[in-house]
Write an enzyme that holds these catalytic residues in place. Structure first.
Site, mmCIF file in Angstrom:
data_model
loop_
_atom_site.group_PDB
_atom_site.id
_atom_site.type_symbol
_atom_site.label_atom_id
_atom_site.label_comp_id
_atom_site.label_asym_id
_atom_site.label_seq_id
_atom_site.Cartn_x
_atom_site.Cartn_y
_atom_site.Cartn_z
ATOM 1 N N LYS A 79 -46.924 -39.087 97.843
ATOM 2 C CA LYS A 79 -45.531 -38.661 97.466
ATOM 3 C C LYS A 79 -45.298 -37.326 97.416
ATOM 4 O O LYS A 79 -46.079 -36.503 96.790
ATOM 5 C CB LYS A 79 -45.392 -39.587 96.302
ATOM 6 C CG LYS A 79 -45.603 -41.155 96.423
ATOM 7 C CD LYS A 79 -45.120 -41.755 97.463
ATOM 8 C CE LYS A 79 -45.429 -43.291 97.670
ATOM 9 N NZ LYS A 79 -45.463 -43.855 99.036
ATOM 10 N N ASP A 80 -44.123 -36.987 97.489
ATOM 11 C CA ASP A 80 -43.860 -35.402 97.034
ATOM 12 C C ASP A 80 -43.614 -35.075 95.987
ATOM 13 O O ASP A 80 -43.581 -35.823 94.853
ATOM 14 C CB ASP A 80 -42.060 -35.546 97.656
ATOM 15 C CG ASP A 80 -41.763 -34.028 98.482
ATOM 16 O OD1 ASP A 80 -42.384 -32.999 97.694
ATOM 17 O OD2 ASP A 80 -41.221 -33.939 99.358
ATOM 18 N N ARG A 81 -44.104 -33.700 95.669
ATOM 19 C CA ARG A 81 -44.203 -33.315 94.347
ATOM 20 C C ARG A 81 -42.603 -33.007 93.690
ATOM 21 O O ARG A 81 -42.377 -33.191 92.609
ATOM 22 C CB ARG A 81 -44.819 -31.744 94.445
ATOM 23 C CG ARG A 81 -44.559 -30.963 93.170
ATOM 24 C CD ARG A 81 -45.248 -29.840 93.247
ATOM 25 N NE ARG A 81 -45.203 -28.914 92.108
ATOM 26 C CZ ARG A 81 -45.499 -27.669 91.766
ATOM 27 N NH1 ARG A 81 -46.282 -27.259 92.792
ATOM 28 N NH2 ARG A 81 -45.501 -27.161 90.779
#
EC number: 5.4.99.27
Length: 369
Positions: A79-81
């Site tokens: 998942k994206d930061r």
């Protein structure tokens, strides 16, 4: 083909411009789990709500908390930061003794659920992801924007691999070419890459192989969008069942196939390149081969085959589930929808228009790198 060329939009010209992710709260993602915990076993499932941190960092923190090697922590997907996300992790604790879970809670992450399970969490073990995206500074006619959203909900969108798969300015594809022994000159000519003694880690190699496969798929899909056949049948089509990796065909066009295509039970598919014959034939195969006939595509194809990847397929069409929208303010639009695993929210945004992503880069679908 240039580094900045972008793939076509299936629904027509952009109807908005907007900004996204000026704050992580503008990009919210919740995993949709594929199973319920068994309540027994030696794997502790932790559902973690994280803010402003990527998956690998949280996994490292969990390993440190549990006093185990990082390989003992698993997750279904990265998942994206630059987001607020909820996802599961599994922590292998053979003695079923967990440290204080409350000690994990801080400004960056909170454990919202914990339960024991009899197996570790596997990659891809989820039904999908639900997104809540907030677009700010929206420019465009509201009626046109809402009509485009309704068209997306009814017809679906091309199932692009998102820009994040390729790295900033397509760096991952250039690195994949180098891994395969090539470097591309400014005029597009492929030259032998300088010999490097640097050995890639397995995760780095996997990332570059995925980038190479993804850009080839996007080129085929781009050709289908340009032709207007991304959501319809070509002679020799290889069909993919919705929600699965099962592929069948080619077979003669029939009323039964037309009905299944119309109700989104099946989709046209494109190649995830590797060793083996294309599943498509006739017109579909000719288009795929033609879209990948340039020198760079040929080099990527040969590299993927040499790496031992097998031919697979991916659906060309994607329909966001439960697509809803609301205007929070005159120039603030919030979108909500769910996507299957491996599908990209940026593909939805691309069909709307030009979105500047403060957390990453402008939303675009890359044909070239």
């Amino acid at each position: 083909m240039s580094e900045t060329s972008l793939l076509p939009r299936a629904h027509g010209a952009a109807v908005l411009s907007a900004a996204m992710r000026s704050t992580p709260d503008d990009f919210q993602l919740d995993e949709l789990p594929a199973f319920e915990p068994s309540g027994e076993g030696e794997h502790l499932l932790l559902t973690v709500r994280k803010r402003g941190q990527n998956t690998a960092y949280i996994a490292k923190q969990l390993a440190h908390w549990a006093g185990i090697a990082e390989m003992g922590v698993s997750y279904a997907g990265l998942k994206d930061r630059h987001a607020v996300t909820t996802q599961r992790f599994s922590v292998h604790l053979p003695k079923r003794i967990a440290p204080d879970i409350a000690a994990l809670d801080d400004a960056q992450m909170q454990v919202v659920q914990s339960a024991w399970h009899n197996r570790k969490l596997q990659r891809g073990a989820l039904h999908g992801n639900r997104f809540v995206l907030t677009l700010r500074q929206v420019q465009g006619e509201r009626e046109a924007i809402e009509q485009r959203l309704q068209a997306i909900a009814a017809r679906g969108i091309p199932n692009w691999f998102g820009e994040q798969r390729f790295g900033r300015d397509g760096a991952n594809v250039a690195a994949a070419l180098a891994m395969f022994g090539h470097v591309q000159a400014e005029d597009g000519t492929l030259l032998p890459a300088p010999t490097s003694r640097r050995r890639l880690r397995n995760d780095q190699r996997s990332m570059l192989l995925s980038a190479a496969r993804s850009v080839l798929f996007n080129r085929v899909l781009g050709a289908r969008v340009a032709q207007g056949s991304w959501d319809s049948a070509l002679q020799g089509e290889a069909w993919m069942l919705d929600g699965s990796r099962s592929v069948f065909g080619p077979e003669p066009w029939s009323e039964a196939l037309a009905e299944r295509l119309a109700r989104f039970d099946i989709h046209p598919s494109g190649p995830l390149w590797g060793v083996g014959d294309l599943r498509s034939a006739d017109q579909a195969a000719a288009l795929e081969q033609g879209a990948l006939s340039d020198p760079q595509s040929e080099a990527l194809r040969q590299g993927l085959e040499a790496a031992g990847l097998k031919q697979e397929r991916r659906a060309l069409r994607l329909r966001p589930q439960g697509l809803d929208y609301r205007w929070l303010e005159a120039q603030t639009l919030q979108l909500e929808f769910a996507l299957p695993p491996g599908c990209y929210a940026t593909a939805v945004l691309w069909e709307l228009g030009d979105v500047t992503d403060a957390g990453r880069f402008n939303v675009g679908m890359r044909a070239d790198a």
